[in-house]
Write an enzyme that holds these catalytic residues in place. Structure first.
Site, short mmCIF file in Angstrom:
data_model
loop_
_atom_site.label_atom_id
_atom_site.label_comp_id
_atom_site.label_asym_id
_atom_site.label_seq_id
_atom_site.Cartn_x
_atom_site.Cartn_y
_atom_site.Cartn_z
N GLY A 91 0.67 -1.32 0.06
CA GLY A 91 -0.03 -0.01 0.01
C GLY A 91 0.89 1.39 -0.09
O GLY A 91 0.34 2.32 0.36
N HIS A 98 9.02 5.89 4.23
CA HIS A 98 8.63 6.56 5.47
C HIS A 98 7.90 5.78 6.33
O HIS A 98 7.22 4.95 5.88
CB HIS A 98 7.69 7.88 4.88
CG HIS A 98 6.51 7.43 4.08
ND1 HIS A 98 6.61 7.02 2.72
CD2 HIS A 98 5.31 6.93 4.26
CE1 HIS A 98 5.34 6.47 2.32
NE2 HIS A 98 4.70 6.53 3.18
P1 5GP Z 1 1.88 5.48 1.99
O1 5GP Z 1 0.70 5.41 1.35
O2 5GP Z 1 2.75 5.82 0.73
O3 5GP Z 1 2.37 4.70 2.95
O4 5GP Z 1 1.70 6.99 2.62
C1 5GP Z 1 1.74 8.39 2.03
C2 5GP Z 1 1.05 9.36 2.95
O5 5GP Z 1 1.33 10.35 2.50
C3 5GP Z 1 -0.67 9.18 2.76
O6 5GP Z 1 -0.94 9.04 4.35
C4 5GP Z 1 -1.05 10.61 2.65
O7 5GP Z 1 -1.92 10.93 3.39
C5 5GP Z 1 0.39 11.33 2.80
N1 5GP Z 1 0.55 12.36 1.90
C6 5GP Z 1 0.18 12.49 0.49
N2 5GP Z 1 0.39 13.64 -0.03
C7 5GP Z 1 0.73 14.40 0.91
C8 5GP Z 1 1.30 15.75 1.23
O8 5GP Z 1 1.30 16.57 0.09
N3 5GP Z 1 1.54 16.24 2.32
C9 5GP Z 1 1.45 15.43 3.39
N4 5GP Z 1 1.75 16.13 4.54
N5 5GP Z 1 1.29 14.39 3.53
C10 5GP Z 1 0.60 13.68 2.23
#
Ligand code: 5GP
Ligand code: ZN
Length: 112
Positions: A91, A98
């Site tokens: 996901g 991160h």
């Molecule tokens: P992943 O799905 O890759 O584990 O998590 C990516 C996270 O980045 C998501 O929880 C999403 O809400 C967050 N996210 C996406 N775009 C941005 C943004 O422009 N700024 C911030 N602060 N978070 C973001």
């Protein structure tokens, strides 16, 4: 890295709310928080995910930063969740490694 959302955030080209920073790591509030505390802890250097060379050292820095963040937020006793989504089935939507750190409410397992 060009076209990486988190590299742009780290460079300050896209605004974010920083809650922690050291020489290797920053942490920002997630734009779509799933808990009262929902921060993303990431290396300043672009590393795609946990399968990349050097990811173990990065993970160590992320865990150290996360421990400080939850301690400062007063969550060491109540608990919290740390998650590293990796790759398509994991996901991961932003391909810059991160750690999600969530806390401040009772979290379900498995997540929805
Ligand atoms: P992943 O799905 O890759 O584990 O998590 C990516 C996270 O980045 C998501 O929880 C999403 O809400 C967050 N996210 C996406 N775009 C941005 C943004 O422009 N700024 C911030 N602060 N978070 C973001
Ligand atoms: Zn990046």
């Amino acid at each position: 890295m060009e076209n990486c959302l988190f590299c742009k955030i780290i460079a300050g080209d896209i605004p974010s709310e920083r809650v922690y920073e050291d020489d290797r790591v920053i942490a920002i509030r997630d734009i779509d928080p799933q808990a009262p505390l929902h921060v993303l802890v990431m290396p300043k250097e672009h590393v795609q995910d946990m399968t990349a060379p050097g990811a173990a050292e990065v993970a160590d820095a992320l865990f150290r930063a996360a421990a400080k963040i939850v301690s400062d937020a007063g969550l060491s006793e109540s608990g919290f969740r740390a998650v590293l989504n990796t790759g398509r089935d994991g996901g991961q939507t932003v391909l810059h490694m991160h750690m999600h750190v969530l806390g401040g409410r009772s979290l379900q397992w498995p997540p929805g």
